[in-house]
Write a protein that holds these residues in place. Sequence first.
Motif, PDB file in Angstrom:
ATOM      1  N   UNK A   1       0.824  -1.216   0.000  1.00  0.00           N
ATOM      2  CA  UNK A   1       0.000   0.000   0.000  1.00  0.00           C
ATOM      3  C   UNK A   1       0.856   1.263   0.000  1.00  0.00           C
ATOM      4  N   UNK A   2       1.966   1.243   0.731  1.00  0.00           N
ATOM      5  CA  UNK A   2       2.813   2.430   0.768  1.00  0.00           C
ATOM      6  C   UNK A   2       3.459   2.727  -0.569  1.00  0.00           C
ATOM      7  N   UNK A   3       3.868   1.678  -1.284  1.00  0.00           N
ATOM      8  CA  UNK A   3       4.471   1.868  -2.607  1.00  0.00           C
ATOM      9  C   UNK A   3       3.482   2.504  -3.570  1.00  0.00           C
ATOM     10  N   UNK A   4       2.252   2.008  -3.549  1.00  0.00           N
ATOM     11  CA  UNK A   4       1.217   2.566  -4.416  1.00  0.00           C
ATOM     12  C   UNK A   4       0.844   3.980  -3.973  1.00  0.00           C
ATOM     13  N   UNK A   5       0.799   4.180  -2.683  1.00  0.00           N
ATOM     14  CA  UNK A   5       0.438   5.496  -2.152  1.00  0.00           C
ATOM     15  C   UNK A   5       1.440   6.566  -2.583  1.00  0.00           C
ATOM     16  N   UNK A   6       2.719   6.241  -2.594  1.00  0.00           N
ATOM     17  CA  UNK A   6       3.728   7.212  -3.009  1.00  0.00           C
ATOM     18  C   UNK A   6       3.467   7.701  -4.432  1.00  0.00           C
ATOM     19  N   UNK A   7       3.006   6.810  -5.292  1.00  0.00           N
ATOM     20  CA  UNK A   7       2.716   7.184  -6.679  1.00  0.00           C
ATOM     21  C   UNK A   7       1.444   8.021  -6.766  1.00  0.00           C
ATOM     22  N   UNK A   8       0.503   7.737  -5.877  1.00  0.00           N
ATOM     23  CA  UNK A   8      -0.796   8.409  -5.924  1.00  0.00           C
ATOM     24  C   UNK A   8      -0.834   9.732  -5.167  1.00  0.00           C
ATOM     25  N   UNK A   9       0.205  10.043  -4.407  1.00  0.00           N
ATOM     26  CA  UNK A   9       0.189  11.227  -3.538  1.00  0.00           C
ATOM     27  C   UNK A   9      -0.240  12.511  -4.246  1.00  0.00           C
ATOM     28  N   UNK A  10       0.278  12.812  -5.440  1.00  0.00           N
ATOM     29  CA  UNK A  10      -0.162  14.069  -6.074  1.00  0.00           C
ATOM     30  C   UNK A  10      -1.681  14.155  -6.255  1.00  0.00           C
ATOM     31  N   UNK A  11      -2.301  13.035  -6.599  1.00  0.00           N
ATOM     32  CA  UNK A  11      -3.745  13.034  -6.785  1.00  0.00           C
ATOM     33  C   UNK A  11      -4.478  13.045  -5.453  1.00  0.00           C
ATOM     34  N   UNK A  12      -3.923  12.345  -4.458  1.00  0.00           N
ATOM     35  CA  UNK A  12      -4.561  12.287  -3.137  1.00  0.00           C
ATOM     36  C   UNK A  12      -4.560  13.631  -2.437  1.00  0.00           C
ATOM     37  N   UNK A  13      -3.561  14.425  -2.707  1.00  0.00           N
ATOM     38  CA  UNK A  13      -3.406  15.716  -2.011  1.00  0.00           C
ATOM     39  C   UNK A  13      -3.791  16.918  -2.860  1.00  0.00           C
ATOM     40  N   UNK A  14      -4.191  16.660  -4.106  1.00  0.00           N
ATOM     41  CA  UNK A  14      -4.545  17.771  -4.998  1.00  0.00           C
ATOM     42  C   UNK A  14      -5.811  18.477  -4.494  1.00  0.00           C
ATOM     43  N   UNK A  15      -5.877  19.791  -4.607  1.00  0.00           N
ATOM     44  CA  UNK A  15      -7.112  20.491  -4.227  1.00  0.00           C
ATOM     45  C   UNK A  15      -8.245  20.101  -5.142  1.00  0.00           C
ATOM     46  N   UNK A  16      -9.437  20.206  -4.674  1.00  0.00           N
ATOM     47  CA  UNK A  16     -10.601  19.810  -5.470  1.00  0.00           C
ATOM     48  C   UNK A  16     -10.852  20.837  -6.563  1.00  0.00           C
TER      49      UNK A  16
END
Length: 330
Positions: A315-330
């Motif tokens: 999960x952490x490996x995938x999360x690192x890749x997804x961080x820009x989308x997870x933290x992007x403003x709406x």
Amino acid sequence: MTMRLTAKTVAGVAMCAALMSAGCQAGIDTPVAAPDSGSAPVPAAVPQAEVLQAVQAAADLRDLPANITTDELLATSGDYAEQWSIEGCEPALAQTRLDDIGPCTLGDTAGDRTMVLIGDSAASMWHGALDLIGKRNGWRVIALTKSNCGPAALTYYQWQLERAYTECDDWQDWRMEIIGQEKAEIVVMAGFFDGGNQGPGRDTTPRVWRDALVKTIAELPEGTQAFLLGNIPRPAESPSECVASNPADLTRCAVPAAEALPDQAGWSGAAELTGQTYVDVDPWFCTEVCPAVIADQLVYSGKYHLTAEYARYLSGSLEEIMVPALTAPR
């Protein structure tokens, strides 16, 4: 728990003998419960760098780690749905929609941002990883997965029914409706691609797969970000059965990467054409070889799926890749 007198039972007996476990019981399934959505502490993310080090170290691992039990080897000896499905969220072959997506809702179920997982059982097996990602980042995760009904916009062939899987066509329409209704900002796509998705006499080439994925992405609501997870390696035999037969020399179960890694061109090509994100999972499983045990965990359930534990570990490996989308403003 159910008792099955099948090839699994026979395999279980062989594994019991190999491990010389007096308490072994062959053929017993232990279903995997849905991820706990209560107040249990959420495990910290394992950094991708640590995962890559573990994969490298696993290539030389010989002895079966003491924490891996006979029960685990039995449970992961085949591609059993109990290992990758979500309790209450596994539609039957004939189902074309779900009346209640509650059991399919994971992550931070009270979160105000939503991601959706789509695909077949090779998508469902990732739900544990996304559940943790959702909980750590305040995202609700909805799993809209259906066996033999992948993420690419194709008419699939249902091998059990021996016909075109028209129910999957309807499911694809329904899941796109739900993606829109739930205002999903992220869609994670995963699925099994082997060239035979459309059935006898039809060659589903990487290009066909690519174009069908592009079609799915084009149907997503504007602004939705897609993450395309490549296929996991495909060993020729059940890694858990190999481990059970070789508990003192696991190097025999480390398959050469050249033999196990699938063609990812369809996935990467679709991401390139659409500007979306292709997730290259190969390094999370293989160096020159693809070990059966990594970080003291069984990697595979049968030949075609991940164990729930290894999916969560990643999960952490995938999360690192997804961080820009997870933290992007709406």
